[in-house]
Design an enzyme around this catalytic site. Structure first.
Site, PDB file in Angstrom:
ATOM      1  N   LYS A   4     -48.320  -6.428 -40.106  1.00 39.55           N
ATOM      2  CA  LYS A   4     -49.763  -6.239 -39.890  1.00 39.55           C
ATOM      3  C   LYS A   4     -50.214  -7.101 -38.729  1.00 39.55           C
ATOM      4  O   LYS A   4     -49.550  -8.058 -38.321  1.00 39.55           O
ATOM      5  CB  LYS A   4     -50.555  -6.608 -41.151  1.00 39.55           C
ATOM      6  CG  LYS A   4     -50.427  -8.062 -41.625  1.00 39.55           C
ATOM      7  CD  LYS A   4     -51.306  -9.067 -40.898  1.00 39.55           C
ATOM      8  CE  LYS A   4     -51.115 -10.485 -41.417  1.00 39.55           C
ATOM      9  NZ  LYS A   4     -51.776 -11.505 -40.555  1.00 39.55           N
TER      10      LYS A   4
ATOM     11  N   ASP B  83     -52.453 -12.671 -47.949  1.00 40.55           N
ATOM     12  CA  ASP B  83     -52.073 -11.474 -47.192  1.00 40.55           C
ATOM     13  C   ASP B  83     -51.391 -10.407 -48.040  1.00 40.55           C
ATOM     14  O   ASP B  83     -51.208  -9.280 -47.574  1.00 40.55           O
ATOM     15  CB  ASP B  83     -51.132 -11.842 -46.035  1.00 40.55           C
ATOM     16  CG  ASP B  83     -51.865 -12.417 -44.831  1.00 40.55           C
ATOM     17  OD1 ASP B  83     -53.105 -12.271 -44.769  1.00 40.55           O
ATOM     18  OD2 ASP B  83     -51.202 -13.012 -43.967  1.00 40.55           O
TER      19      ASP B  83
END
EC number: 2.7.1.148
Length: 275
Positions: free
Chosen positions: A14, A140
């Protein structure tokens, strides 16, 4: 020992399109605002469930000891939360996402592990139902369980689906290991004080990464080189990876050829969905 057929999963990287740190909570985490999108840079995880009651993790690179490994921690959290006992599994991890880069490789592997366990033991569970569990593993991890580009608040577990216009991304990473803990307590960290609306489009004039100032102060020589390459490079997470977005692949290829320092680099595409 009865083994089922090995099942392959992909675990994606990401980037944070921006990252604003708001304040510290009583549980030690920080409230934040960020916009996540994914990259077609990915690890491969192969799960072979069996009746050994043993958890074995191997990788093509050196990885943390079992008790410190996020994949192992994900298995133990899954066991505790859903009362699934006697898990036996061999996990083979082929790493392509660089570690310590702000690309979420470890968190992505943990999320993929939760999904693989769910698929095998509790297929009735949705990804969204596992987000509270994912948040216990790290800020995350929820976005990787969610699996869609998203605006995130809280510590990263409050997610709103928000697509990002697909782009190419040039990633560059210096040989620098970042201490996230050190960056959070740095006097160079200027936290954002104003919430911005999740309904905004991508606006780099008000969306930034609060940790960039910390990085620039600590590594001024690399920071100057980066700005000379292109002033639009942005840091993801707490670094040390920076990215430059463009719809023009040729532009990024030409820029990559100009890099004359020993930096790791990748040219990838952004993705809005990984499941």
């Amino acid at each position: 020992m009865a083994n089922i057929k090995a099942k392959k999963y992909y675990s994606y990287a990401k980037i944070n399109l921006f990252l604003h740190i708001l304040n510290k909570r009583t549980d030690g985490y920080h409230n934040l605002q960020t916009w996540f999108t994914f990259l077609d840079l990915k690890d491969q995880l192969i799960f072979s469930f069996n009746n050994s009651r043993e958890i074995n993790i191997s990788s093509n690179i050196s990885i943390a000891a079992k008790q410190d490994n996020l994949v192992y921690k994900a298995i133990k959290k899954f066991q505790q939360s859903y009362r699934v006992q006697d898990i036996g599994v061999d996990i083979e991890i082929k790493k392509n996402i660089p570690m310590g880069a702000g690309l979420g490789g470890g968190s992505s592997n943990a999320a993929t592990t939760l999904i693989a366990l769910r698929d095998y033991y509790l297929p009735q569970l949705s990804n969204e139902e596992m987000i509270p569990l994912a948040a216990k593993l790290g800020a995350d991890v929820p976005i990787f369980v969610y699996g869609k580009s998203a605006w995130a608040e809280g510590i990263g577990e409050i997610l709103y689906h928000k697509d990002f216009s697909p782009q190419y991304a040039l990633l560059i990473k210096p040989d620098i290991h970042i201490s996230t803990k050190e960056f959070f307590v740095s006097e160079d960290l200027i936290k954002s004080s104003v919430l911005i609306s999740k309904d905004l489009g991508f606006d780099k004039s008000i969306m930034h990464n609060d940790f960039e100032n910390v990085f620039y102060a600590k590594y001024p020589e690399f920071s100057q080189y980066l700005k000379e390459l292109d002033s639009d490079f942005r840091m993801t997470g707490t670094g040390s990876c920076f990215y430059l977005l463009s719809a023009d692949k040729n532009k990024l290829e030409q820029l990559a050829r100009k890099i004359n320092k020993p930096l790791d680099k990748w040219l990838v595409k952004t993705l809005n969905y990984v499941y």
